[in-house]
Design a protein around this motif. Structure first.
Motif, PDB file in Angstrom:
ATOM      1  N   THR A 153       0.822  -1.219   0.000  1.00  0.00           N
ATOM      2  CA  THR A 153       0.000   0.000   0.000  1.00  0.00           C
ATOM      3  C   THR A 153       0.852   1.263   0.000  1.00  0.00           C
ATOM      4  OG1 THR A 153      -0.082  -0.050   2.409  1.00  0.00           O
ATOM      5  CG2 THR A 153      -1.894  -1.118   1.248  1.00  0.00           C
ATOM      6  N   ALA A 155       2.645   2.611   2.326  1.00  0.00           N
ATOM      7  CA  ALA A 155       2.117   3.307   3.502  1.00  0.00           C
ATOM      8  C   ALA A 155       2.831   4.639   3.739  1.00  0.00           C
ATOM      9  CB  ALA A 155       2.255   2.409   4.732  1.00  0.00           C
ATOM     10  N   SER A 419      -7.195   8.985  -2.831  1.00  0.00           N
ATOM     11  CA  SER A 419      -6.609   8.112  -1.817  1.00  0.00           C
ATOM     12  C   SER A 419      -5.154   8.475  -1.637  1.00  0.00           C
ATOM     13  CB  SER A 419      -6.733   6.642  -2.211  1.00  0.00           C
ATOM     14  OG  SER A 419      -6.268   5.846  -1.123  1.00  0.00           O
ATOM     15  N   ALA A 420      -4.884   9.194  -0.568  1.00  0.00           N
ATOM     16  CA  ALA A 420      -3.527   9.695  -0.362  1.00  0.00           C
ATOM     17  C   ALA A 420      -2.598   8.604   0.134  1.00  0.00           C
ATOM     18  CB  ALA A 420      -3.553  10.852   0.629  1.00  0.00           C
ATOM     19  N   GLU A 421      -3.091   7.795   1.092  1.00  0.00           N
ATOM     20  CA  GLU A 421      -2.199   6.771   1.633  1.00  0.00           C
ATOM     21  C   GLU A 421      -2.854   5.431   1.888  1.00  0.00           C
ATOM     22  OE1 GLU A 421      -0.468   8.272   5.246  1.00  0.00           O
ATOM     23  OE2 GLU A 421      -2.338   8.192   6.355  1.00  0.00           O
ATOM     24  N   HIS A 422      -4.155   5.306   1.781  1.00  0.00           N
ATOM     25  CA  HIS A 422      -4.817   4.028   2.097  1.00  0.00           C
ATOM     26  C   HIS A 422      -4.975   3.115   0.891  1.00  0.00           C
ATOM     27  CE1 HIS A 422      -6.910   5.929   5.861  1.00  0.00           C
ATOM     28  NE2 HIS A 422      -5.613   5.800   6.006  1.00  0.00           N
ATOM     29  N   GLY A 423      -4.703   3.611  -0.297  1.00  0.00           N
ATOM     30  CA  GLY A 423      -4.892   2.789  -1.489  1.00  0.00           C
ATOM     31  C   GLY A 423      -6.345   2.764  -1.938  1.00  0.00           C
ATOM     32  N   ILE A 424      -6.584   1.990  -2.994  1.00  0.00           N
ATOM     33  CA  ILE A 424      -7.904   1.956  -3.629  1.00  0.00           C
ATOM     34  C   ILE A 424      -8.688   0.707  -3.225  1.00  0.00           C
ATOM     35  CG2 ILE A 424      -9.084   1.841  -5.865  1.00  0.00           C
ATOM     36  CD1 ILE A 424      -7.817   4.554  -5.339  1.00  0.00           C
TER      37      ILE A 424
ATOM     38  N   LYS B 191       1.583  12.848  -1.576  1.00  0.00           N
ATOM     39  CA  LYS B 191       1.001  11.551  -1.235  1.00  0.00           C
ATOM     40  C   LYS B 191      -0.121  11.267  -2.192  1.00  0.00           C
ATOM     41  CE  LYS B 191       1.297  10.671   3.695  1.00  0.00           C
ATOM     42  NZ  LYS B 191       0.634  10.919   4.989  1.00  0.00           N
ATOM     43  N   ASN B 193      -1.825   7.543  -3.410  1.00  0.00           N
ATOM     44  CA  ASN B 193      -1.855   6.092  -3.612  1.00  0.00           C
ATOM     45  C   ASN B 193      -3.113   5.666  -4.351  1.00  0.00           C
ATOM     46  OD1 ASN B 193       0.621   5.478  -2.526  1.00  0.00           O
ATOM     47  ND2 ASN B 193      -0.152   5.027  -0.478  1.00  0.00           N
TER      48      ASN B 193
END
Lengths: 465, 465
Positions: A153, A155, A419-424, B191, B193
């Protein structure tokens, strides 16, 4: 009999049984319900079977067999993901990395550590700490989230401002492709332009292109001194101005600049069981941290002076600076408790979004205006990593669907990320076209087909094939 | 009539002529010989035609047409590459980026700049400088090498120790794929993702996967103070010990630590027309640089003290520290002249290699021993970026083929890279299996087929399809 409760192909089970030790293969009643855990509490189907290899060779053999049988796999690390990538879909088997837990001693000369993908983040942090080094990735779920998960991800977390995302700290990877072939990109040379840098493909691709089995992670010198301060502030604009000031005065010493709006601050403090250390309230709270290789005075003096100036200029209403490790941890405890507090609220809507840093104040104004128009009773619990432009845009509303759609479209209008850091994962893929062009999504699909032609790895995560 | 002088398909020329302005298409006698330039002075075929778009739209249309006609293209920036990726192969047309020269003003808030792929590196450096910022990539060919070229080769250079390779400084890319589709990954959020980070694919892939048209480059704060020192040293071990000492004492202030053996040092100094500023000779010379955000004293004092200590301990035989900008540039001039000096020698063999930093002394010993066994008259002109483990392993020999094979195999035995920063291109692809496994090379080919199924972009560079 619907597909999701069909037993797994008997030939595949026989083949897997013949190649794997008993502990590496769970079927039927031996499957623990924990594989269906999900932090978003959404439905996770019962898995057809669970494969739990303890070595790259086992994992490679199992993947080749599943690929031949076209058995779809969901790849699981610590199951702390917040976009549902690990959530089991009907007819999927689980490939759990929970037994890939090898962890070498840190190498002090190259400042690296080799970790299996099932190693919890905190074990890496502790191992680095024991060698007077540190690992730069830190997230609230550090005790459960795994090395494979943070890589899949990409992170972010609390110290991106100083150390970058996980990608910046991956010096090497060992990856198994869907057909079982093993890519070992573990040399970890500082400079190596001999062909494509394949490891980049697997960072942040959420298990759709290959399965990370081991990683060579970059460590940093352990800070000789660190402290933090909790600040009550009059406005987001004041927080932005302070951020600029601290950055230019402290440079890379500034290692975190976390942001909480008032409701989430008070909620998280009570969740953490910490009594409010500030005497003046503000609409905005900031937790700022410094990490320095210099001694306490050299590190603290410019930080204290900057904060004093900010109080004098009215940028800061009230401040408390940690005077001990206990106070330092207690201030972080408030910030870390935001997620727990949110989890207990009703009608929570959530956006892990980012916008260009300079546009945060405008974005907060405009989004609040629009969301209140949809539901005047909306309650805002926004917090996040202000220096990265990353907001965990949490709010409570009775008109969730409409409100989240409004938020995501506004993010897109602000050239931000949905989604900046949590993924899709599964949960945000319907929003992907707001963030990525048709040509980009088409290119992602081409890569998926090239590396996983039978679509067995985390199928349907990020995009539909 | 051999394939290499066959005229280009008339239909393709007609189609290109109809879609491109006259300046964007050169055929026949209008083709300047400069497109056949090559720093390694190897044969470069006459191009079938030259396409010189001045916009992404023109480039996209031209690529789609060439893809339909299966016309292979060699992509050219400044033609300063040292592995032959830009060298024209029979029947290829040239896609030159020399007219993609748009350069925006730097954005001081986000510390970024948008540059066309044909912009020379030095223009980016100068633009950054004018805004009190700096671009962290610096190589000797800065006046000619282009943005597209440094991205395609993931250029390293003099300050990797401080700022990383080019990859670390690419915040966004616009790329055109072989079929003409345009990928715009230019948001440059800290960021993000939301799906695969596609831009990573194109950094260091030497034009084989797509054509970079524009880049969003990360800039850094301009150092408030910088200086350098030239040191004569008794041994490589002493240089390694000094490096360790400077790193732990100066941290990130240390911005370059360049290494020259005695013959190349004296040759480069005379090439540069600089009289030797040192009075004591050594077998090893180091050029160390510091860049600091602090004032002159705060920056210089620990540097001077470290060097004094090193002289006292016998690690340094003689030192000169730049006292003016003129002296600073003159010391760099020696280092920058190494490549020019090498170019004028006879029987030059060359390896742009890296090994794990701690193994450099052993590698230098062992390689010298083996190469002298092959040719006792071998003359060593090794220089490079010691802190990155990257040596430009230059030597003169009459038994070049055998000697280079010996060197490359030794690099592989030391878990090193056969191309640290110059890439593979045409010239090193036969060595690729020493650096990358069959599974890795197979994966590269799968990616190539996925993104350029007709194999029209820089075909045969890095690997044979």
């Amino acid at each position: 009999m619907p597909d999701d409760i069909l037993p797994c192909d008997a030939d595949l089970i026989a083949r897997l049984s013949s190649m794997l030790p008993p502990a590496a293969l769970l079927t039927g009643a031996a499957i623990d319900p924990r594989y269906q855990e999900d932090r978003r509490a959404r439905f996770s189907a019962p898995p057809r079977l669970v494969i739990r290899p303890s070595s790259t060779a086992e994992l490679s053999a199992a993947l080749a067999a599943c690929n031949d049988a076209r058995q779809r796999l969901v790849i699981q690390g610590g199951r702390t993901g917040l976009s549902g990538a690990h959530r089991i879909q009907p007819a999927e088997a689980v490939l759990s990395l929970e037994r890939m837990t090898g962890l070498d001693a840190p190498d002090p000369e190259s400042r690296t550590i080799v970790a299996g993908s099932g190693v919890p983040l905190q074990r890496v942090q502790d191992a680095a700490d024991g060698a007077n080094l540190m690992f730069g990735v830190d997230i609230g779920s550090r005790g459960t989230a795994t090395v494979g998960g943070i890589i899949a991800t990409n992170a972010g977390g609390n110290r991106v401002i100083r150390y970058g995302m996980t990608r910046a700290q991956v010096a090497g990877l060992e990856v198994v492709l869907a057909d079982g072939s093993v890519l070992s990109c573990m040399r970890g040379l500082e400079k190596d332009n001999s062909g494509y840098d394949l490891k980049q493909l697997f960072v942040g691709s959420e298990g759709t292109l290959g399965v990370v089995t081991r990683a060579l992670l970059t460590l940093h010198a352990k800070p000789q001194f660190e402290t933090n301060a909790l600040l009550a502030m009059p406005s987001v604009e004041a927080a932005m101005a302070l951020l600029q000031g601290l950055r230019s005065r402290l440079g890379e010493t500034l290692s975190a600049f976390e942001f909480m709006t008032e409701d989430i601050y008070h909620g998280a403090a009570s969740e953490a069981g910490v009594s409010d250390p500030l005497t003046t309230a503000g609409p905005i709270y900031v937790l700022a941290e410094i990490q320095s290789q210099q001694g306490q005075e050299a590190a603290t003096d410019p930080f204290m002076e900057s904060l004093s100036d900010a109080i004098e200029n009215g940028l800061v209403l009230d401040a408390v600076i940690a005077n001990s490790m206990r106070e330092f941890l207690s201030l972080w405890e408030i910030r870390d408790s935001c997620a727990d507090y949110v989890r207990r609220q009703e009608g929570v809507a959530n956006g892990d979004i980012s916008v260009p840093v300079g546009r945060i104040p405008d974005f907060l104004d405009e989004s609040r205006r629009r969301l209140l128009k949809i539901d005047p009773a909306s309650r805002f619990l926004t917090f996040g990593h202000l220096a990265d432009g990353n907001l965990h845009y949490v709010f409570c509303t009775t008109r969730k669907e409409e409100a989240v759609a409004c938020l995501m479209n506004l993010v897109s209008d602000f050239s931000g990320s949905i989604s900046a850091e949590h993924g899709i994962g599964l949960d945000k893929k319907h929003w992907l076209p707001l963030a990525r062009s048709a040509a980009e999504i088409e290119t992602m699909k081409r890569l998926k087909i090239a590396l996983d032609p039978n679509n067995i790895l985390n199928s349907g995560r990020i995009f539909d094939p």
